[in-house]
Design a protein around this motif. Structure first.
Motif, PDB file in Angstrom:
ATOM      1  N   HIS A   1       0.803  -1.231   0.000  1.00  0.00           N
ATOM      2  CA  HIS A   1       0.000   0.000   0.000  1.00  0.00           C
ATOM      3  C   HIS A   1       0.827   1.267   0.000  1.00  0.00           C
ATOM      4  CE1 HIS A   1      -3.796  -2.045   0.293  1.00  0.00           C
ATOM      5  NE2 HIS A   1      -3.365  -2.760   1.330  1.00  0.00           N
ATOM      6  N   GLU A   2       2.003   1.218   0.627  1.00  0.00           N
ATOM      7  CA  GLU A   2       2.820   2.429   0.740  1.00  0.00           C
ATOM      8  C   GLU A   2       4.221   2.212   0.186  1.00  0.00           C
ATOM      9  OE1 GLU A   2       1.586   5.202   1.643  1.00  0.00           O
ATOM     10  OE2 GLU A   2      -0.340   4.462   2.379  1.00  0.00           O
ATOM     11  N   PRO A   3       4.351   1.965  -1.110  1.00  0.00           N
ATOM     12  CA  PRO A   3       5.687   1.731  -1.650  1.00  0.00           C
ATOM     13  C   PRO A   3       6.553   2.986  -1.554  1.00  0.00           C
ATOM     14  CG  PRO A   3       4.101   1.929  -3.433  1.00  0.00           C
ATOM     15  CD  PRO A   3       3.312   1.921  -2.155  1.00  0.00           C
ATOM     16  N   ASN A   4       7.824   2.792  -1.271  1.00  0.00           N
ATOM     17  CA  ASN A   4       8.764   3.910  -1.122  1.00  0.00           C
ATOM     18  C   ASN A   4       9.103   4.573  -2.446  1.00  0.00           C
ATOM     19  OD1 ASN A   4       9.209   4.133   1.519  1.00  0.00           O
ATOM     20  ND2 ASN A   4      11.109   2.951   1.572  1.00  0.00           N
ATOM     21  N   ASN A   5       9.120   3.788  -3.497  1.00  0.00           N
ATOM     22  CA  ASN A   5       9.540   4.336  -4.788  1.00  0.00           C
ATOM     23  C   ASN A   5       8.953   3.511  -5.929  1.00  0.00           C
ATOM     24  OD1 ASN A   5      11.162   1.998  -5.026  1.00  0.00           O
ATOM     25  ND2 ASN A   5      12.816   3.008  -3.886  1.00  0.00           N
ATOM     26  N   ILE A   6       9.247   3.956  -7.141  1.00  0.00           N
ATOM     27  CA  ILE A   6       8.673   3.287  -8.323  1.00  0.00           C
ATOM     28  C   ILE A   6       9.098   1.836  -8.401  1.00  0.00           C
ATOM     29  CG2 ILE A   6       8.865   3.178 -10.840  1.00  0.00           C
ATOM     30  CD1 ILE A   6       8.277   5.904 -11.115  1.00  0.00           C
ATOM     31  N   PHE A   7      10.364   1.565  -8.044  1.00  0.00           N
ATOM     32  CA  PHE A   7      10.837   0.183  -8.147  1.00  0.00           C
ATOM     33  C   PHE A   7       9.993  -0.752  -7.290  1.00  0.00           C
ATOM     34  CE2 PHE A   7      13.312  -3.472  -6.989  1.00  0.00           C
ATOM     35  CZ  PHE A   7      13.725  -3.901  -8.224  1.00  0.00           C
TER      36      PHE A   7
ATOM     37  N   VAL B   1       4.579  17.349 -15.405  1.00  0.00           N
ATOM     38  CA  VAL B   1       4.983  18.476 -14.568  1.00  0.00           C
ATOM     39  C   VAL B   1       6.215  18.076 -13.763  1.00  0.00           C
ATOM     40  CG1 VAL B   1       4.217  20.110 -12.817  1.00  0.00           C
ATOM     41  CG2 VAL B   1       2.533  19.006 -14.314  1.00  0.00           C
ATOM     42  N   ASP B   2       7.299  18.821 -13.838  1.00  0.00           N
ATOM     43  CA  ASP B   2       8.521  18.577 -13.051  1.00  0.00           C
ATOM     44  C   ASP B   2       9.068  17.147 -13.203  1.00  0.00           C
ATOM     45  OD1 ASP B   2       7.825  21.025 -12.166  1.00  0.00           O
ATOM     46  OD2 ASP B   2       7.245  20.385 -10.132  1.00  0.00           O
ATOM     47  N   GLY B   3       8.758  16.460 -14.264  1.00  0.00           N
ATOM     48  CA  GLY B   3       9.212  15.077 -14.417  1.00  0.00           C
ATOM     49  C   GLY B   3       8.523  14.109 -13.467  1.00  0.00           C
TER      50      GLY B   3
ATOM     51  N   ALA C   1       8.592  11.284  -7.641  1.00  0.00           N
ATOM     52  CA  ALA C   1       9.439  12.359  -8.152  1.00  0.00           C
ATOM     53  C   ALA C   1      10.284  11.848  -9.319  1.00  0.00           C
ATOM     54  CB  ALA C   1      10.335  12.883  -7.033  1.00  0.00           C
ATOM     55  N   ASP C   2      11.026  12.744  -9.957  1.00  0.00           N
ATOM     56  CA  ASP C   2      11.778  12.321 -11.149  1.00  0.00           C
ATOM     57  C   ASP C   2      12.880  11.309 -10.818  1.00  0.00           C
ATOM     58  OD1 ASP C   2      13.165  14.164  -9.762  1.00  0.00           O
ATOM     59  OD2 ASP C   2      13.663  15.456 -11.455  1.00  0.00           O
ATOM     60  N   ASP C   3      13.332  11.259  -9.527  1.00  0.00           N
ATOM     61  CA  ASP C   3      14.320  10.237  -9.170  1.00  0.00           C
ATOM     62  C   ASP C   3      13.679   8.919  -8.772  1.00  0.00           C
ATOM     63  OD1 ASP C   3      13.214  10.971  -6.808  1.00  0.00           O
ATOM     64  OD2 ASP C   3      15.093  11.425  -5.768  1.00  0.00           O
TER      65      ASP C   3
ATOM     66  N   TYR D   1       0.145  18.562  -7.997  1.00  0.00           N
ATOM     67  CA  TYR D   1       0.239  17.391  -8.878  1.00  0.00           C
ATOM     68  C   TYR D   1      -1.118  16.732  -9.033  1.00  0.00           C
ATOM     69  CZ  TYR D   1       5.227  17.958  -8.040  1.00  0.00           C
ATOM     70  OH  TYR D   1       6.479  18.456  -7.966  1.00  0.00           O
ATOM     71  N   PHE D   2      -1.842  16.707  -7.913  1.00  0.00           N
ATOM     72  CA  PHE D   2      -3.156  16.080  -7.943  1.00  0.00           C
ATOM     73  C   PHE D   2      -4.076  16.811  -8.925  1.00  0.00           C
ATOM     74  CE2 PHE D   2      -7.117  14.424  -6.358  1.00  0.00           C
ATOM     75  CZ  PHE D   2      -6.755  13.128  -6.020  1.00  0.00           C
ATOM     76  N   GLU D   3      -3.999  18.135  -8.868  1.00  0.00           N
ATOM     77  CA  GLU D   3      -4.830  18.939  -9.780  1.00  0.00           C
ATOM     78  C   GLU D   3      -4.382  18.711 -11.223  1.00  0.00           C
ATOM     79  OE1 GLU D   3      -7.579  20.495  -9.122  1.00  0.00           O
ATOM     80  OE2 GLU D   3      -7.292  19.770  -7.057  1.00  0.00           O
ATOM     81  N   ALA D   4      -3.045  18.616 -11.409  1.00  0.00           N
ATOM     82  CA  ALA D   4      -2.533  18.428 -12.768  1.00  0.00           C
ATOM     83  C   ALA D   4      -3.082  17.139 -13.371  1.00  0.00           C
ATOM     84  CB  ALA D   4      -1.006  18.390 -12.744  1.00  0.00           C
TER      85      ALA D   4
END
Lengths: 347, 292
Positions: free
Chosen positions: A223-229, A246-248, A324-326, A340-343
């Motif tokens: 449910h709460e992954p730290n990152n994309i991986f 937006v901002d990558g 985020a982009d990283d 970001y949510f609005e975007a």
């Protein structure tokens, strides 16, 4: 009973750093699963605990004591290998009692232990047999019995189920959970299979390229992954990821948290796309939805959508993730989270 | 239809025919002819004068002292060569079983004698073993050890030949054993380490049983080969001094012109001895050999 700690551990193979400055604490009595793609260093960590592949620098502590200079056989750990590593020239009984004999356990005690353990894993009838006459599942149990009979304070398992067929694997998963509950000792289990990790672990340590990506219970990892991986490693099919523009920043949602309908749906994030593939799995159906240049996987209980049909999908706000982009997760308390949510509404 | 059926039956025989003709011509026929000759007093100049004498040749063999002498020599030679080769090649193989560049070089070096003709090897060692000017005595003397007569004394001649044979053959057996040792999964040794196994017990209970098929193979191949030793004896000693190195095959060779029937009978006896030995090996050791 034992806790394990890695302190600034580094491991090199032929001048290549596999693990760099790793710190990890494995708690006493927990079922900890080290999971990650092949080459991520999970087996390397396990072999450090066993002492059969010592670290290049740093220390490994067992119950707070540095065990770097203690021989593998004197650490009170037992290991089940991926290929079982049963002694092929010994009978099942000899295999199980080999370690006891080396530790000079007397004959009566040995007999008692071997018999109770082989009873527990269902090998009593096979004690006189040679391993070559056993099936894969039986060999697996010999390896398990050989580890159990030593009554170790730590059980190490290196992908022990990967050589079994799917049905047996599911059964063994349950057996291992029960075994852990019964023995209450520390289990460290290495696998590349996220299903094994999710189903058995108290704590999952997810690794990639020698780095710990996240260390948490299965629910939290999911449910709460730290990152994309982490988000993409856990779950089948993996989490859908899209460019926010937006901002990558990238957003993501799990295929199973989608509401799908032929009518427009009420959700913070909605889109209308075309079904390009359909996989009927039984209780659920997997659809691939094309939207503009990208496509998303969705998992739905509704199986009546057909290929080429236009459908609406929607995802609730608590099921949306931003990265985020990283690749790191952007949490709700981030200052730009609302932006970001609005975007996303305009996606 | 009928033709087809005949062909159906004949086909397998036609297929193995060429191979069977070869085996019959080059294996079965010579063996039967050997057996046949062994019952004759054969006349080389006029085979029509050959005389059937039943088991006389065999009776003669078992009543002649020189036969027992060469049989004893052969047994000592075989025992020496087999024991030394097995021990030394096992030691070297264990030493070389780690895959390093240095080990590959050493292994190639040890294997080299095997590709040299045994005739050349024998000649070179013949010179090296020369008591007055030879290299080996020079080494012994410079180490302060007493020189040996090597091939020229009946006490040391047989042992000298054993040394040459072991030196010549060892590379090949090291190669087989190194391959066997490298074939053992490292996981098994790791499991043994976790089972708190002492080094000696690992070797005795894990390594040895796992390479036992190769050891057994070497034992049998070498026993058979050593019983038939000929070239080294022929070149280095000619069976001397005083018959000290006269082995069975060389003994047979000695009768090649004078008494063919007797030589044939000795050949049959040699074949029987090797056969019986192999059977005894299987009978004694097959339980100790672990095939996987």
């Amino acid at each position: 009973m034992a806790s394990i700690e890695f302190v600034n551990v580094t491991k090199e193979f032929e001048k290549k750093e596999i693990i760099k400055d790793l710190n990890l604490r494995i708690e006493d009595g927990k079922f900890t699963v080290l999971v990650g793609p092949s080459g991520c260093g999970k087996t390397t960590l396990l072999r450090m605990i066993a002492g059969i592949g010592p670290q290049t620098s740093g220390s490994v502590l067992l119950n707070g004591k540095d065990i770097s200079n203690i021989a593998p056989g004197k650490r009170g750990v037992a290991m089940v290998f991926q290929n079982y590593a049963i002694y092929p020239t010994m009978s099942v009984r000899e295999n199980i009692e080999f370690g006891l004999k080396n530790n000079k356990v007397n004959k009566i005690e040995r007999k008692k232990l071997v018999e109770s353990i082989s009873e527990a894993v269902g090998l009593s009838e096979y004690l006189g047999r040679k391993p070559s006459t056993l099936s894969g599942g039986q060999r697996q149990r010999v390896a398990l019995a050989r580890a159990m009979v030593k009554q170790p304070s730590v059980f190490l398992m290196d992908e022990p189920l990967s050589n079994l067929d799917a049905k047996l694997r599911a059964q063994m998963r349950i057996d291992l959970i029960e075994l852990h509950k019964k023995l209450g000792t520390t289990f460290v289990y290495v696998t590349h299979d996220q299903v094994e990790a999710m189903s058995m672990a108290d704590t999952i340590v997810l690794m990639n390229q020698g780095l710990i990506q996240q260390e948490a219970p299965p629910e939290e990892i999911y449910h709460e992954p730290n990152n994309i991986f982490v988000a993409q490693f856990i779950g089948t099919p993996p989490m859908n990821i899209g460019e926010l523009g937006v901002d990558g920043v990238r957003f993501g949602f799990r295929p199973e948290s989608v509401t799908a309908s032929t009518e427009p749906v009420e959700s913070p994030f909605t889109l209308q796309g075309e079904v390009t593939t359909r996989e009927m799995l039984g209780s659920e159906t997997l659809y691939q939805i094309r939207y503009k240049e990208t496509s998303f996987m969705i998992k739905s209980l509704i199986d009546k959508f057909s290929v080429n049909q236009k459908i609406h999908i929607g995802v609730n706000s608590d099921k949306l993730y931003f990265f985020a982009d990283d690749g790191d997760r952007i949490h709700k308390d981030h200052i730009h989270y609302r932006d970001y949510f609005e975007a996303l509404r305009g996606y | 239809m009928k033709n087809n059926k005949v062909w159906e039956i004949l086909r397998p025989y036609v297929m193995i025919g060429p191979a069977m003709i070869g085996i019959f011509l080059f294996v079965i026929y010579p063996m039967i002819y050997l057996l046949y000759l062994s019952f004759f007093k054969y006349n080389l100049l006029n085979s029509a004068m050959s005389k059937y004498i039943g088991f006389s040749n065999y009776i003669q063999i078992f009543s002649r002292e020189d036969f027992y002498k060469s049989l004893l020599n052969t047994v000592i030679y075989t025992g020496g060569v087999v024991t030394l080769t097995m021990l030394i090649s096992l030691l070297i193989a264990v030493w070389l079983s780690k895959r390093t560049r240095m080990n590959y070089i050493v292994q190639a070096g040890i294997f080299t004698p095997h590709i040299i003709s045994i005739v050349s090897v024998s000649l070179v060692w013949l010179w090296m073993m020369e008591p007055n000017l030879g290299f080996l005595n020079y080494v012994l003397e410079s180490l302060g050890l007493p020189p040996s007569q090597w091939l020229q004394s009946s006490k040391t001649a047989l042992f000298s030949i054993i040394i040459v044979s072991v030196w010549h053959g060892i590379g090949y057996y090291v190669l087989i054993l190194v391959a066997a040792l490298q074939g053992i999964s490292p996981n098994i040794y790791e499991a043994a380490a976790l089972d708190n196994t002492s080094k000696f017990r690992v070797f005795h209970r894990i390594t040895l049983p796992l390479i036992s098929p190769q050891m057994f193979f070497i034992l049998i191949i070498m026993t058979i080969g050593s019983f038939k030793v000929f070239d080294t004896v022929r070149i280095m000693t000619g069976g001397g001094p005083n018959n000290a190195t006269n082995t069975l095959v060389y003994y047979i060779y000695g009768f090649r012109t004078t008494n063919i029937g007797y030589a044939a009978a000795t050949g049959v006896v040699l074949m029987a001895i090797i056969g019986i030995l192999t059977i005894i090996y299987f009978w004694l050791l097959s339980r100790k050999v672990h095939y996987q």
